[in-house]
Scaffold this active site. Structure first.
Site, short mmCIF file in Angstrom:
data_model
loop_
_atom_site.label_atom_id
_atom_site.label_comp_id
_atom_site.label_asym_id
_atom_site.label_seq_id
_atom_site.Cartn_x
_atom_site.Cartn_y
_atom_site.Cartn_z
N SER A 173 0.82 -1.21 0.00
CA SER A 173 0.00 0.00 0.00
C SER A 173 0.86 1.26 0.00
O SER A 173 0.59 2.22 -0.73
CB SER A 173 -0.92 0.00 1.23
N ARG A 230 1.64 4.25 -3.12
CA ARG A 230 1.44 5.67 -2.84
C ARG A 230 2.74 6.45 -2.95
O ARG A 230 2.73 7.61 -3.38
CB ARG A 230 0.80 5.82 -1.45
N GLY A 286 -5.65 -4.17 -8.13
CA GLY A 286 -6.84 -3.38 -7.90
C GLY A 286 -6.53 -2.08 -7.18
O GLY A 286 -7.16 -1.05 -7.45
N ARG A 303 -13.04 -7.21 -11.75
CA ARG A 303 -13.29 -6.52 -10.48
C ARG A 303 -14.04 -5.21 -10.70
O ARG A 303 -13.77 -4.47 -11.64
CB ARG A 303 -11.97 -6.27 -9.74
N GLN A 320 -9.25 2.25 -0.44
CA GLN A 320 -9.00 2.53 -1.86
C GLN A 320 -9.92 3.64 -2.36
O GLN A 320 -9.47 4.56 -3.06
CB GLN A 320 -9.18 1.26 -2.68
N ASP A 371 -6.99 -7.99 4.13
CA ASP A 371 -6.24 -8.94 3.32
C ASP A 371 -5.79 -10.19 4.08
O ASP A 371 -5.24 -11.11 3.48
CB ASP A 371 -5.01 -8.27 2.71
N LYS A 377 -12.52 -9.04 -4.00
CA LYS A 377 -11.06 -8.91 -4.04
C LYS A 377 -10.55 -9.58 -5.31
O LYS A 377 -11.28 -9.73 -6.28
CB LYS A 377 -10.45 -9.51 -2.77
N ARG A 424 -12.87 -14.01 -2.40
CA ARG A 424 -12.01 -14.59 -1.37
C ARG A 424 -12.79 -15.33 -0.30
O ARG A 424 -12.24 -16.22 0.35
CB ARG A 424 -11.13 -13.51 -0.73
N ARG A 451 -2.99 -14.26 -2.33
CA ARG A 451 -3.16 -14.53 -0.90
C ARG A 451 -3.79 -15.90 -0.65
O ARG A 451 -3.47 -16.56 0.34
CB ARG A 451 -3.96 -13.40 -0.25
#
Length: 465
Positions: free
Chosen positions: A46, A50, A118, A146, A193, A343, A370, A374, A418
């Site tokens: 994350s 950024r 995503g 998605r 998000q 997550d 996700k 998931r 994941r």
């Protein structure tokens, strides 16, 4: 510095074939000895996304240390380069970004391919909405399934125009607003998000952009905005957490140290809790309180966790985590904890399968949108291992008896990194080995995962096949 000296994005099959064209089946078996030693997980995904985006919007050159060099983040690096920023890798984990300033991004010459990410796609929607340029964004087969409507709807109020497939799905054409309007937006569901996309659009708008979130979500965007010199106010009110951003700031380049990703750390942490006799130290992981829901849950389950050497790096709390194997007990995880561990539910479900009693994870609707569904994929993972689990509405119940599940199954990963890593960790401690149909997507967030786990296991516990 010329762009051609920059690190390239890894080669991929054509969008829509990645994973299917070149699947990498994998197998995980008990290592036969405890996990031991220390390790560092890749940089926080994350924060890495950024760092590249804010570096591209800042005036001057931003130095980044510890950047995650997984495929998702490299897609963001390529997109920033396509939008006119100079993005260069100096050494493993060390990058520089020469930015163009707020409103200074250039129209890309080609389609922006965000691969499997995503996060990158949704944040980039906000970035592009505030710039008067035309762009087209796509992704791989998983990302194109998605929903993007959750960002398209609020961002359209800035004056930006979007054209997408049914349901707001990629490919997506974006015509940014020439004179973007500030937004006053209440999130219908907690989503870092969506919040971040709105704030990124607000950077180019005059006046104050205001976002209200029903539950606090990860605040890396707010922290980084302040780090680059923006004025951001945050207040907890009866209507929720209110974030206000003063628009059209001059962001000034600032160095960033990216801590280890707590979502990636969850996998070696879980492995150490499950493999008998293990004692493992995960160094330099992010301890932002809005990201540590898993650690709080594990402590409630009786996990032996000790934080050492706490410090602040780049505005983010960081520390070293010592994990020791031990028995776990079932808990009920409240829905309010979802934003701080969104997550980590697949690997938590794996841990719950080894715990004594029935663990109930409540309010998991967000898991359905996700990289895969998931929620369904996690239940199927446990079923493949012979563990008992059931979905009741938006809740996941996992029934454990304090012993390892039988194992021995094959898990369909659905192009979800994941799910793949969770299944492999389960195989390290189940009675029989576990297999996954494809481990190729692990590199999107955790490059070198198998090699790292084999090192601390002292054995080839994770292998091809």
């Amino acid at each position: 510095m010329p762009a051609e000296t920059s690190a390239p994005v890894p080669s991929h099959p054509a969008a829509g074939t990645h994973g299917a064209a070149d699947p990498r089946p994998m197998r995980a078996a008990a290592p036969g000895r405890p996990l031991s030693g220390s390790l560092r997980v890749p940089g926080d995904k994350s924060i890495s996304h950024r760092a590249l985006m804010f570096g591209a919007l800042a005036v001057g050159t931003t130095a980044i240390e510890g950047l995650l060099e997984g495929e998702d983040v490299l897609r963001t690096a390529a997109a920033m380069r396509a939008l006119g920023a100079e993005v260069e890798q100096l050494a493993p984990g060390r990058w520089r970004v020469a930015g163009r300033g707020i409103g200074g991004l250039l129209e890309p010459a080609d389609v922006l391919d965000m691969g499997n990410s995503g996060t990158a796609a949704r944040l980039l929607c906000g970035l592009l909405a505030g710039h008067p340029i035309f762009s087209v964004m796509t992704g791989d087969a998983s990302l194109r399934r998605r929903p993007m409507r959750r960002v398209i709807d609020p961002l359209s109020a800035t004056g930006a125009r979007f054209a997408a497939r049914e349901g707001g799905r990629l490919p997506l054409a974006i015509e940014g607003a020439a004179d973007p309007l500030p937004l006053d937006y209440r999130l219908p569901v907690a989503s870092a998000q969506v919040k971040s996309a709105v704030l990124l659009a607000g950077l180019c708008a005059p006046g104050t952009t205001r976002v209200v979130e029903p539950e606090p979500t990860r605040d890396h965007t707010e922290n980084m905005l302040r780090h680059f010199g923006a004025t951001v106010r945050v207040e907890d009110t009866p209507e929720g957490r209110v974030i206000e951003l003063e628009g059209q700031p001059e962001l000034v380049a600032a160095p960033i140290m990216v801590p280890g990703d707590p979502s990636s750390a969850a996998f070696p942490v879980a492995a150490a809790l499950l493999v008998p006799g293990s004692a493992l130290t995960v160094e330099g992981i992010g301890l932002n309180p809005l990201r540590t829901g898993l650690l709080a849950t594990l402590r409630e389950m009786g996990a032996d966790l000790t934080v050492r050497n706490e410090r602040v790096e780049g505005g983010e709390p960081t520390g070293d985590l010592l994990v020791r194997h031990g028995p776990l007990r079932a808990v009920e995880v409240p829905p309010g904890r979802v934003p701080s561990m969104i997550d980590e539910y697949p690997i938590l479900a794996v841990l719950a399968a080894f715990a004594q009693g029935t663990t109930r994870m409540r309010g998991l609707a967000e898991l359905r949108v996700k990289e895969s569904d998931r929620l369904a994929a996690t239940a199927a993972l446990l079923a493949a291992a012979g563990a008992r689990a059931e979905i009741l509405g938006d809740d996941l119940l996992v029934h454990g008896n304090g012993a390892p599940p039988p194992g021995g199954g094959l898990v369909a990963t659905h192009m979800d990194h994941r799910i793949a890593m969770s299944a492999l960790v389960l195989g390290l401690a189940s009675a029989a080995p576990m297999r996954i149909d494809d481990g190729a997507f692990i590199d999107t967030s955790f490059p070198g995962f198998a090699a790292l786990m084999n090192r601390v296991a002292g054995a080839e516990a994770l292998t091809a096949g």
